[in-house]
Design a protein around this motif. Structure first.
Motif, PDB file in Angstrom:
ATOM      1  N   TYR A   1       6.635  -4.397  -4.656  1.00 41.57           N
ATOM      2  CA  TYR A   1       7.931  -3.780  -4.884  1.00 41.57           C
ATOM      3  C   TYR A   1       7.874  -2.273  -4.683  1.00 41.57           C
ATOM      4  O   TYR A   1       6.819  -1.649  -4.853  1.00 41.57           O
ATOM      5  CB  TYR A   1       8.420  -4.076  -6.304  1.00 41.57           C
ATOM      6  N   ILE A   2       9.014  -1.710  -4.355  1.00 36.21           N
ATOM      7  CA  ILE A   2       9.157  -0.267  -4.245  1.00 36.21           C
ATOM      8  C   ILE A   2       9.372   0.310  -5.636  1.00 36.21           C
ATOM      9  O   ILE A   2      10.037  -0.312  -6.482  1.00 36.21           O
ATOM     10  CB  ILE A   2      10.337   0.069  -3.317  1.00 36.21           C
ATOM     11  N   ASP A   3       8.844   1.477  -5.881  1.00 35.92           N
ATOM     12  CA  ASP A   3       9.044   2.156  -7.160  1.00 35.92           C
ATOM     13  C   ASP A   3      10.428   2.800  -7.134  1.00 35.92           C
ATOM     14  O   ASP A   3      10.588   3.971  -6.796  1.00 35.92           O
ATOM     15  CB  ASP A   3       7.951   3.207  -7.377  1.00 35.92           C
ATOM     16  N   ASN A   4      11.441   2.013  -7.484  1.00 41.02           N
ATOM     17  CA  ASN A   4      12.822   2.481  -7.365  1.00 41.02           C
ATOM     18  C   ASN A   4      13.148   3.622  -8.316  1.00 41.02           C
ATOM     19  O   ASN A   4      13.899   4.535  -7.960  1.00 41.02           O
ATOM     20  CB  ASN A   4      13.777   1.305  -7.593  1.00 41.02           C
ATOM     21  N   LEU A   5      12.597   3.584  -9.514  1.00 46.37           N
ATOM     22  CA  LEU A   5      12.827   4.671 -10.465  1.00 46.37           C
ATOM     23  C   LEU A   5      12.312   5.991  -9.898  1.00 46.37           C
ATOM     24  O   LEU A   5      12.988   7.026  -9.947  1.00 46.37           O
ATOM     25  CB  LEU A   5      12.146   4.364 -11.796  1.00 46.37           C
ATOM     26  N   ASP A   6      11.126   5.936  -9.309  1.00 44.68           N
ATOM     27  CA  ASP A   6      10.533   7.142  -8.736  1.00 44.68           C
ATOM     28  C   ASP A   6      11.309   7.618  -7.511  1.00 44.68           C
ATOM     29  O   ASP A   6      11.429   8.824  -7.278  1.00 44.68           O
ATOM     30  CB  ASP A   6       9.069   6.888  -8.360  1.00 44.68           C
ATOM     31  N   CYS A   7      11.840   6.678  -6.719  1.00 46.15           N
ATOM     32  CA  CYS A   7      12.668   7.061  -5.560  1.00 46.15           C
ATOM     33  C   CYS A   7      13.846   7.921  -6.012  1.00 46.15           C
ATOM     34  O   CYS A   7      14.130   8.983  -5.432  1.00 46.15           O
ATOM     35  CB  CYS A   7      13.197   5.818  -4.849  1.00 46.15           C
ATOM     36  N   GLY A   8      14.555   7.448  -7.034  1.00 49.96           N
ATOM     37  CA  GLY A   8      15.687   8.199  -7.537  1.00 49.96           C
ATOM     38  C   GLY A   8      15.265   9.529  -8.135  1.00 49.96           C
ATOM     39  O   GLY A   8      15.946  10.551  -7.948  1.00 49.96           O
ATOM     40  N   TYR A   9      14.135   9.511  -8.834  1.00 55.30           N
ATOM     41  CA  TYR A   9      13.653  10.743  -9.463  1.00 55.30           C
ATOM     42  C   TYR A   9      13.319  11.803  -8.409  1.00 55.30           C
ATOM     43  O   TYR A   9      13.694  12.973  -8.542  1.00 55.30           O
ATOM     44  CB  TYR A   9      12.425  10.446 -10.318  1.00 55.30           C
ATOM     45  N   GLN A  10      12.623  11.373  -7.344  1.00 52.00           N
ATOM     46  CA  GLN A  10      12.277  12.330  -6.283  1.00 52.00           C
ATOM     47  C   GLN A  10      13.532  12.873  -5.595  1.00 52.00           C
ATOM     48  O   GLN A  10      13.600  14.057  -5.251  1.00 52.00           O
ATOM     49  CB  GLN A  10      11.372  11.656  -5.255  1.00 52.00           C
ATOM     50  N   ALA A  11      14.526  12.012  -5.415  1.00 53.75           N
ATOM     51  CA  ALA A  11      15.781  12.466  -4.804  1.00 53.75           C
ATOM     52  C   ALA A  11      16.448  13.516  -5.683  1.00 53.75           C
ATOM     53  O   ALA A  11      16.933  14.554  -5.198  1.00 53.75           O
ATOM     54  CB  ALA A  11      16.721  11.282  -4.593  1.00 53.75           C
ATOM     55  N   GLY A  12      16.474  13.270  -6.989  1.00 48.78           N
ATOM     56  CA  GLY A  12      17.086  14.217  -7.911  1.00 48.78           C
ATOM     57  C   GLY A  12      16.352  15.547  -7.960  1.00 48.78           C
ATOM     58  O   GLY A  12      16.977  16.624  -7.961  1.00 48.78           O
ATOM     59  N   ARG A  13      15.033  15.490  -7.980  1.00 51.27           N
ATOM     60  CA  ARG A  13      14.240  16.727  -8.009  1.00 51.27           C
ATOM     61  C   ARG A  13      14.467  17.545  -6.735  1.00 51.27           C
ATOM     62  O   ARG A  13      14.550  18.770  -6.776  1.00 51.27           O
ATOM     63  CB  ARG A  13      12.751  16.405  -8.154  1.00 51.27           C
ATOM     64  N   TYR A  14      14.562  16.852  -5.613  1.00 49.77           N
ATOM     65  CA  TYR A  14      14.802  17.547  -4.347  1.00 49.77           C
ATOM     66  C   TYR A  14      16.123  18.313  -4.400  1.00 49.77           C
ATOM     67  O   TYR A  14      16.206  19.471  -3.992  1.00 49.77           O
ATOM     68  CB  TYR A  14      14.820  16.543  -3.192  1.00 49.77           C
ATOM     69  N   CYS A  15      17.169  17.649  -4.904  1.00 50.82           N
ATOM     70  CA  CYS A  15      18.484  18.298  -4.985  1.00 50.82           C
ATOM     71  C   CYS A  15      18.454  19.485  -5.940  1.00 50.82           C
ATOM     72  O   CYS A  15      19.057  20.541  -5.663  1.00 50.82           O
ATOM     73  CB  CYS A  15      19.531  17.284  -5.431  1.00 50.82           C
TER      74      CYS A  15
END
Length: 329
Positions: free
Chosen positions: A163-177
């Motif tokens: 599985y993809i680490d979906n929580l981390d995907c969202g977290y990285q997107a938020g940190r980038y913004c």
């Protein structure tokens, strides 16, 4: 007639014996064109590895089934390609079915694979609801065909999943913004009850925390047309935000279509971020920061679980989570 050797393949392919060996043992480490050429020559020469020759079991068909919900989605298309190449390098034939996001076609695909007596099924179901339990899962268990899950998790019995680490995907997107000082965000996601949506949106909110950032979320679908319609309808009554985060590549493509139709220039008039790669976007002069998923790794992990289940059906597999990589260039 003498058995074909690695040297025979290497000689005809014009590469070293080590490269040929690596194409079978670690295909992800060999350049795609070279790997395809080696595998093609091996098939033409009817090559059978020593381990395959020694371990043949008449009860094993050396056939795997792969079922995906949408092969037009580059994520599933490329992943299936990687699984197929890696499996063929190990002497397995792969039967691939696209369920076209249809529960009926998904059921029919599994029925065919049971008829073909495949050794294992690598399955990405049409639903991202963890409680999804189609009747064919019980039929697979009765037929003693192990199932390995990819991308979408289920509570049903299976032999492990990747599985993809979906929580981390969202977290990285938020940190980038946050790092770019963006303060007005719109996220376009899949269904609100989807485990993928829940993970990615939860990670995004966690990254933003209590900072003075406005976040609106549109819940729609992970496929192109529904996401396009949902965003179009939303923007009829709301102004364009400072940035839009697409929760997968199909959603981001829908965002790009709407930008084009309304004369909005991505990365100038509005900032875009995608959880998934948008292949070849640079051809159109658009670079979209994204979360990149290591599909060869996901494919290798899924295949290893399937092969382990075939060899040791009494042992259940494990849950593997693969973390995405932030790519900004």
């Amino acid at each position: 007639m003498p058995r074909t050797t690695l040297e025979d393949i290497a000689r005809q392919a014009g590469v070293s014996k080590i490269t040929v060996s690596r194409a079978f043992s670690s295909p992800e480490k060999v350049h795609a064109e070279t790997r395809d050429q080696i595998l093609r020559i091996a098939r033409e020469l009817n090559y059978v590895s020593q381990s395959q020759a020694l371990n043949r079991d008449p009860a094993i068909t050396r056939t795997l089934g792969v079922v995906n919900p949408n092969m037009s989605n580059p994520f599933f298309g490329r992943m299936t390609r990687e699984i197929t190449l890696a499996a063929r390098a190990r002497g397995y034939t792969v039967l691939v079915f696209d369920s076209y996001e249809s529960e009926t076609l998904e059921d029919e695909a599994i029925g065919k694979l049971i008829e073909f007596s495949v050794d294992a099924v690598i399955l990405s179901v049409i639903s991202s609801d963890i409680d999804y339990h189609p009747a064919y899962l019980d039929r697979l268990e009765a037929a003693k065909i192990p199932v390995v899950l990819v991308d979408r998790e289920l509570k049903a019995a299976h032999y492990g999943g990747v599985y993809i680490d979906n929580l981390d995907c969202g977290y990285q997107a938020g940190r980038y913004c946050l790092e770019r000082g963006l303060e007005q965000l719109l996220a376009v996601s899949g269904p609100a009850d989807s485990m993928v949506s829940i993970g990615r949106m939860s990670g995004l909110r966690e990254a933003l925390g209590s900072r003075p950032v406005s976040l609106e979320v549109i819940y729609s679908d992970f496929s192109f047309e529904p996401a396009y319609r949902a965003l179009r309808d939303y923007l009829r009554d709301h102004p364009w935000p400072e940035a839009i985060i697409g929760a997968n590549n199909q959603i981001t493509m829908a965002v790009l279509k709407l930008c084009h139709e309304q004369g909005i220039v991505p990365q100038q008039d509005i900032q875009l971020f995608s959880i998934d790669d948008i292949e070849h976007s640079d051809v159109f002069g658009v670079h979209i920061p994204c979360i990149h998923h290591n599909l060869p790794e996901i494919a290798q992990q899924a295949l290893q679980l399937a092969l382990a289940a075939i060899q040791s059906p009494e042992q259940r597999g494990f849950r593997t989570v693969v973390r995405g990589e932030l790519r900004t260039e």
